[in-house]
Scaffold this motif. Structure first.
Motif, PDB file in Angstrom:
ATOM      1  N   ARG A  88      39.022  41.135  34.722  1.00 54.32           N
ATOM      2  CA  ARG A  88      39.792  42.326  34.380  1.00 54.32           C
ATOM      3  C   ARG A  88      39.003  43.628  34.500  1.00 54.32           C
ATOM      4  NH1 ARG A  88      41.093  38.677  30.375  1.00 54.32           N
ATOM      5  NH2 ARG A  88      39.671  39.725  28.956  1.00 54.32           N
ATOM      6  N   ASP A  89      38.333  43.812  35.607  1.00 54.60           N
ATOM      7  CA  ASP A  89      37.604  45.062  35.850  1.00 54.60           C
ATOM      8  C   ASP A  89      37.837  45.475  37.302  1.00 54.60           C
ATOM      9  OD1 ASP A  89      35.956  47.232  35.936  1.00 54.60           O
ATOM     10  OD2 ASP A  89      34.248  46.261  34.980  1.00 54.60           O
ATOM     11  N   ILE A  90      38.966  46.129  37.534  1.00 56.95           N
ATOM     12  CA  ILE A  90      39.330  46.505  38.904  1.00 56.95           C
ATOM     13  C   ILE A  90      38.366  47.538  39.457  1.00 56.95           C
ATOM     14  CG2 ILE A  90      41.125  47.625  40.293  1.00 56.95           C
ATOM     15  CD1 ILE A  90      43.206  46.335  38.533  1.00 56.95           C
ATOM     16  N   ARG A  91      37.930  48.496  38.631  1.00 62.54           N
ATOM     17  CA  ARG A  91      36.998  49.529  39.126  1.00 62.54           C
ATOM     18  C   ARG A  91      35.677  48.911  39.568  1.00 62.54           C
ATOM     19  NH1 ARG A  91      40.057  52.746  40.915  1.00 62.54           N
ATOM     20  NH2 ARG A  91      38.139  53.836  41.475  1.00 62.54           N
ATOM     21  N   LYS A  92      35.223  47.900  38.853  1.00 66.27           N
ATOM     22  CA  LYS A  92      33.999  47.201  39.250  1.00 66.27           C
ATOM     23  C   LYS A  92      34.192  46.498  40.587  1.00 66.27           C
ATOM     24  CE  LYS A  92      29.921  45.228  38.713  1.00 66.27           C
ATOM     25  NZ  LYS A  92      28.663  45.976  38.802  1.00 66.27           N
ATOM     26  N   ALA A  93      35.358  45.905  40.787  1.00 67.05           N
ATOM     27  CA  ALA A  93      35.636  45.217  42.045  1.00 67.05           C
ATOM     28  C   ALA A  93      35.658  46.200  43.208  1.00 67.05           C
ATOM     29  CB  ALA A  93      36.960  44.467  41.948  1.00 67.05           C
ATOM     30  N   ILE A  94      36.320  47.352  43.022  1.00 64.07           N
ATOM     31  CA  ILE A  94      36.397  48.348  44.097  1.00 64.07           C
ATOM     32  C   ILE A  94      35.013  48.926  44.393  1.00 64.07           C
ATOM     33  CG2 ILE A  94      37.336  50.611  44.688  1.00 64.07           C
ATOM     34  CD1 ILE A  94      39.851  49.858  43.120  1.00 64.07           C
ATOM     35  N   SER A  95      34.251  49.200  43.351  1.00 66.79           N
ATOM     36  CA  SER A  95      32.890  49.719  43.545  1.00 66.79           C
ATOM     37  C   SER A  95      32.026  48.715  44.299  1.00 66.79           C
ATOM     38  CB  SER A  95      32.270  50.039  42.189  1.00 66.79           C
ATOM     39  OG  SER A  95      30.929  50.428  42.315  1.00 66.79           O
ATOM     40  N   SER A  96      32.166  47.430  43.983  1.00 62.96           N
ATOM     41  CA  SER A  96      31.382  46.402  44.676  1.00 62.96           C
ATOM     42  C   SER A  96      31.780  46.298  46.138  1.00 62.96           C
ATOM     43  CB  SER A  96      31.574  45.051  43.975  1.00 62.96           C
ATOM     44  OG  SER A  96      31.119  45.107  42.636  1.00 62.96           O
ATOM     45  N   ILE A  97      33.072  46.472  46.437  1.00 65.68           N
ATOM     46  CA  ILE A  97      33.517  46.440  47.837  1.00 65.68           C
ATOM     47  C   ILE A  97      32.869  47.573  48.619  1.00 65.68           C
ATOM     48  CG2 ILE A  97      35.524  46.783  49.333  1.00 65.68           C
ATOM     49  CD1 ILE A  97      37.186  45.265  47.272  1.00 65.68           C
ATOM     50  N   PHE A  98      32.824  48.765  48.031  1.00 67.39           N
ATOM     51  CA  PHE A  98      32.190  49.896  48.706  1.00 67.39           C
ATOM     52  C   PHE A  98      30.683  49.688  48.865  1.00 67.39           C
ATOM     53  CE2 PHE A  98      36.041  52.326  47.540  1.00 67.39           C
ATOM     54  CZ  PHE A  98      36.292  52.939  48.762  1.00 67.39           C
ATOM     55  N   GLU A  99      30.084  48.892  48.007  1.00 67.24           N
ATOM     56  CA  GLU A  99      28.652  48.597  48.123  1.00 67.24           C
ATOM     57  C   GLU A  99      28.364  47.520  49.160  1.00 67.24           C
ATOM     58  OE1 GLU A  99      27.324  47.554  44.257  1.00 67.24           O
ATOM     59  OE2 GLU A  99      27.614  49.571  43.412  1.00 67.24           O
ATOM     60  N   GLY A 100      29.405  46.957  49.755  1.00 67.41           N
ATOM     61  CA  GLY A 100      29.196  45.948  50.792  1.00 67.41           C
ATOM     62  C   GLY A 100      29.228  44.529  50.282  1.00 67.41           C
ATOM     63  N   LYS A 101      29.775  44.307  49.083  1.00 63.59           N
ATOM     64  CA  LYS A 101      29.866  42.960  48.531  1.00 63.59           C
ATOM     65  C   LYS A 101      31.202  42.312  48.919  1.00 63.59           C
ATOM     66  CE  LYS A 101      26.021  43.346  46.132  1.00 63.59           C
ATOM     67  NZ  LYS A 101      25.663  44.747  46.439  1.00 63.59           N
ATOM     68  N   LEU A 102      31.258  40.980  48.810  1.00 67.95           N
ATOM     69  CA  LEU A 102      32.482  40.221  49.037  1.00 67.95           C
ATOM     70  C   LEU A 102      33.104  39.876  47.686  1.00 67.95           C
ATOM     71  CD1 LEU A 102      34.387  38.689  51.022  1.00 67.95           C
ATOM     72  CD2 LEU A 102      32.943  36.670  50.601  1.00 67.95           C
ATOM     73  N   ILE A 103      34.394  40.208  47.516  1.00 69.04           N
ATOM     74  CA  ILE A 103      35.117  39.899  46.289  1.00 69.04           C
ATOM     75  C   ILE A 103      35.943  38.630  46.521  1.00 69.04           C
ATOM     76  CG2 ILE A 103      36.854  40.681  44.643  1.00 69.04           C
ATOM     77  CD1 ILE A 103      34.203  42.167  44.496  1.00 69.04           C
ATOM     78  N   ILE A 104      35.738  37.625  45.685  1.00 69.84           N
ATOM     79  CA  ILE A 104      36.509  36.379  45.735  1.00 69.84           C
ATOM     80  C   ILE A 104      37.408  36.354  44.512  1.00 69.84           C
ATOM     81  CG2 ILE A 104      36.377  33.859  45.880  1.00 69.84           C
ATOM     82  CD1 ILE A 104      33.472  34.212  46.854  1.00 69.84           C
ATOM     83  N   HIS A 105      38.685  36.622  44.701  1.00 65.50           N
ATOM     84  CA  HIS A 105      39.631  36.731  43.583  1.00 65.50           C
ATOM     85  C   HIS A 105      40.461  35.452  43.475  1.00 65.50           C
ATOM     86  CE1 HIS A 105      43.768  38.021  42.088  1.00 65.50           C
ATOM     87  NE2 HIS A 105      42.965  38.050  41.013  1.00 65.50           N
ATOM     88  N   PHE A 106      40.536  34.910  42.280  1.00 62.21           N
ATOM     89  CA  PHE A 106      41.364  33.731  42.033  1.00 62.21           C
ATOM     90  C   PHE A 106      42.814  34.192  41.812  1.00 62.21           C
ATOM     91  CE2 PHE A 106      37.074  32.657  40.729  1.00 62.21           C
ATOM     92  CZ  PHE A 106      36.890  31.421  41.326  1.00 62.21           C
ATOM     93  N   GLU A 107      43.701  33.679  42.637  1.00 61.27           N
ATOM     94  CA  GLU A 107      45.099  34.124  42.585  1.00 61.27           C
ATOM     95  C   GLU A 107      45.718  33.819  41.226  1.00 61.27           C
ATOM     96  OE1 GLU A 107      47.767  33.345  45.729  1.00 61.27           O
ATOM     97  OE2 GLU A 107      46.257  33.515  47.308  1.00 61.27           O
ATOM     98  N   ASN A 108      46.628  34.733  40.842  1.00 57.98           N
ATOM     99  CA  ASN A 108      47.382  34.634  39.585  1.00 57.98           C
ATOM    100  C   ASN A 108      46.489  34.739  38.346  1.00 57.98           C
ATOM    101  OD1 ASN A 108      49.810  34.232  41.066  1.00 57.98           O
ATOM    102  ND2 ASN A 108      49.294  32.036  41.277  1.00 57.98           N
ATOM    103  N   THR A 109      45.281  35.278  38.527  1.00 55.34           N
ATOM    104  CA  THR A 109      44.375  35.538  37.389  1.00 55.34           C
ATOM    105  C   THR A 109      43.764  36.927  37.571  1.00 55.34           C
ATOM    106  OG1 THR A 109      42.349  34.670  38.410  1.00 55.34           O
ATOM    107  CG2 THR A 109      43.806  33.080  37.302  1.00 55.34           C
ATOM    108  N   ASP A 110      43.027  37.365  36.574  1.00 56.19           N
ATOM    109  CA  ASP A 110      42.275  38.622  36.666  1.00 56.19           C
ATOM    110  C   ASP A 110      40.781  38.363  36.836  1.00 56.19           C
ATOM    111  OD1 ASP A 110      44.515  40.201  36.421  1.00 56.19           O
ATOM    112  OD2 ASP A 110      44.404  40.266  34.229  1.00 56.19           O
ATOM    113  N   ARG A 111      40.428  37.153  37.211  1.00 62.79           N
ATOM    114  CA  ARG A 111      39.030  36.775  37.359  1.00 62.79           C
ATOM    115  C   ARG A 111      38.625  36.841  38.826  1.00 62.79           C
ATOM    116  NH1 ARG A 111      37.233  30.887  35.409  1.00 62.79           N
ATOM    117  NH2 ARG A 111      38.833  30.428  36.977  1.00 62.79           N
ATOM    118  N   PHE A 112      37.407  37.309  39.081  1.00 65.63           N
ATOM    119  CA  PHE A 112      36.902  37.380  40.457  1.00 65.63           C
ATOM    120  C   PHE A 112      35.394  37.180  40.449  1.00 65.63           C
ATOM    121  CE2 PHE A 112      36.835  41.661  38.778  1.00 65.63           C
ATOM    122  CZ  PHE A 112      35.619  42.184  39.214  1.00 65.63           C
ATOM    123  N   ILE A 113      34.876  36.876  41.634  1.00 60.68           N
ATOM    124  CA  ILE A 113      33.436  36.652  41.828  1.00 60.68           C
ATOM    125  C   ILE A 113      32.922  37.713  42.792  1.00 60.68           C
ATOM    126  CG2 ILE A 113      31.665  35.048  42.638  1.00 60.68           C
ATOM    127  CD1 ILE A 113      33.565  32.761  42.020  1.00 60.68           C
TER     128      ILE A 113
END
Length: 542
Positions: A75-100
């Motif tokens: 449940r941290d969308i801003r962290k996910a977007i910031s990580s994408i801009f840093e060149g990281k890969l976001i692995i999101h589990f569908e139907n949840t708010d959890r990601f790697i």
């Protein structure tokens, strides 16, 4: 797609390189997100599946499996977007708010280590820093090869995407200097630091100093030698050079590669650089002073020769020299901006043509062309481009003073410059200071109080300890004596040398815990004698 994925997609949909792909990991439906310009998508996906299969073969629990892939966050969308801009890969589990957040396989966006482009090296290493901050830190670690090197990393700016790194050698650097730099960075961490002016504001350096607080170098060996001298290094991401603090006056004349020559040659080279800075500062002002204000200083033959060279020139000496200095500045700036393939040729030919035409048109004298050519060449002997520019600026002030007051103005200008340089300091370290190393004495030897008790560094007029208490003078930062050094107090000390007795009062710091003394210290050639009002000996003074 779930709400989490839709929000990220809505935020980044205007980016054509945004990559979004459904996949399965250990029978779990996931969505892979990232920029395909910052991620090798195919290679990253292959590595991800191989790594997952390897972990599954070890019968690991799913929670341990996800943690082994990367950082698990909820449940941290801003962290996910910031990580994408840093060149990281976001692995999101569908139907949840959890990601790697996973470290992907990056494309080759940084250039490899290459030869220096702006600093010429003679008989030295030919590698140079790059734009990648991690690469630069790795180069320094490889050269230092010590467990004493320390690295502090910071993320500055409003979005915390600008990386800074502070490097120093523990036990060599002045810890007070390191703490002040760290304190200012943490205090102004919200400020952007993408160039040297912004970094200077972050460190709260004055904006109108002609002399830069940073000594820049793109040579790793030069940076490492400064680390060993007790200085600190700052790396800014995307800047292909190291920033050495503090910048000292002697850095204008000394380069570490000089030590690859025999000692007499090294001293001769540095003497030439000192002569070069004197010629740059004095010669233009001296010409104006002798021609306009104090011609009586010259011998009659020389005065007639100078007057003959200026015959037909309609301008006073000040206008004449300012005009030609500005032309030279334009030529120098053009040589920097033009492509390397044509820049040197155009500027050389242009300089020759302009100089010859100006002399034939009686706009300037022959003697002035010689003086300015010598000044420009001498200015190029100074180490560091920023130092070169600062000296070029100072010579204009001396020319103006010499045009008004003659020889007296020339001398006054030099005095003002010396006073200005002496007023500069970097967190308490004077610009004219010659040694910033915390524990350097007698060629870098370290002295200790009882060898294994106190590792000593020294302040001006502080007494260092060797053996059982052999006191001498030494300069440097505050001593480090664990659990023993607390009090500051005045000491009257007498130095007995032959038949002379010297006495003075100094404010000393760093006596061992619970030891107070306010009386006389007598220093003889072979032993010490303390006369005291009160000394708590305990286990002895040290």
């Amino acid at each position: 797609m779930g709400r989490f994925t839709n929000e990220i997609k809505a935020e980044l949909e205007n980016n054509s390189d945004f990559h979004l792909q459904r996949d399965y990991l250990a029978d779990a439906a996931v969505v892979l997100m990232g920029f395909n310009t910052l991620i090798e998508c195919i290679k990253t996906r292959t590595v991800l599946h191989k790594h997952t299969e390897s972990l599954l073969s070890q019968n690991q629990h799913p929670q341990d499996l996800w943690k082994a892939i990367g950082e698990v966050i909820e449940r941290d969308i801003r962290k996910a977007i910031s990580s994408i801009f840093e060149g990281k890969l976001i692995i999101h589990f569908e139907n949840t708010d959890r990601f790697i957040i996973m470290e992907p396989v990056p494309p080759m966006l940084d250039r490899s280590v290459d030869s220096p482009a702006n600093e010429n090296v003679i008989q030295g290493a030919l590698d140079a820093f790059t734009e990648g901050i991690d690469t630069n830190i790795g180069i320094v670690r490889k050269l230092v090869n010590s467990d004493k090197i320390r690295t502090d990393s910071f993320s500055s700016g409003r979005s915390r995407n600008n990386k800074l790194s502070l490097l120093y050698i523990e036990g060599e650097a002045d810890i007070e200097l390191v703490n002040k730099i760290r304190e200012h960075i943490e205090k102004n961490i919200q400020m952007e630091a993408r160039d040297l002016q912004e970094l200077a504001k972050m460190l709260e350096f004055p904006s109108w100093n002609a002399i830069s607080k940073f000594n820049t170098t793109e040579l790793p060996h030069h940076a490492v030698q400064n680390l060993r001298k007790g200085k600190v290094i700052l790396f800014v991401d995307r800047l292909p050079f190291a920033l050495i603090l503090p910048n000292l006056f002697w850095d204008m004349f000394a380069v570490e590669n000089d030590r690859n020559f025999p000692l007499p040659i090294m001293l001769a080279i540095r003497l030439i650089r000192i002569i070069g800075i004197l010629i740059t500062l004095i010669t233009p002002g001296l010409y104006v002073a002798l021609v306009s204000v104090n011609p009586e200083v010259l011998q009659i033959q020389l005065a007639l020769s100078v007057a003959q060279s200026r015959e037909g020139v309609p301008y006073p000496a000040l206008v004449e020299i300012i005009f030609m200095l500005l032309i030279l500045e334009l030529i120098l700036e053009a040589s920097v901006r033009l492509p390397k393939s044509i820049g040197p040729t155009i500027t050389m030919v242009g300089g020759i043509i302009l100089g010859q035409a100006a002399v034939e048109a009686k706009l300037v004298s022959n003697l002035l062309i010689i003086i300015l050519a010598a000044t420009t060449i001498a200015n190029s002997t100074i180490v560091g481009f920023q130092n070169t520019v600062a000296i070029r600026l100072f010579k204009y002030a001396i020319v103006l003073l010499a045009a008004v007051f003659g020889i007296l103005g020339l001398v006054a200008g030099l005095v003002f410059i010396c006073a200005y340089l002496s007023s500069l300091n970097t967190y308490g370290k004077s610009y004219l200071y010659l040694n910033v190393k915390g524990n350097e004495s007698n060629g870098g030897q370290k002295f200790a109080c009882d060898a294994d008790v106190c590792h000593q560094s020294f302040r001006p007029y502080f007494l260092y300890v060797s053996g059982q208490c052999d006191f001498k003078y030494r300069t440097g930062p505050l001593a480090s004596c664990p659990d023993r050094c607390v009090h500051s107090f005045p000491i009257y000390h007498y130095l007995y040398e032959g038949t002379k007795l010297f006495s003075e009062k100094r404010h000393h710091s760093n006596l061992c815990r619970n030891r107070k003394m306010d009386n006389y210290l007598l220093y003889y050639s072979d032993f010490l004698l303390f006369q005291h009002d009160f000394i708590d000996y305990g286990q002895g003074l040290c």
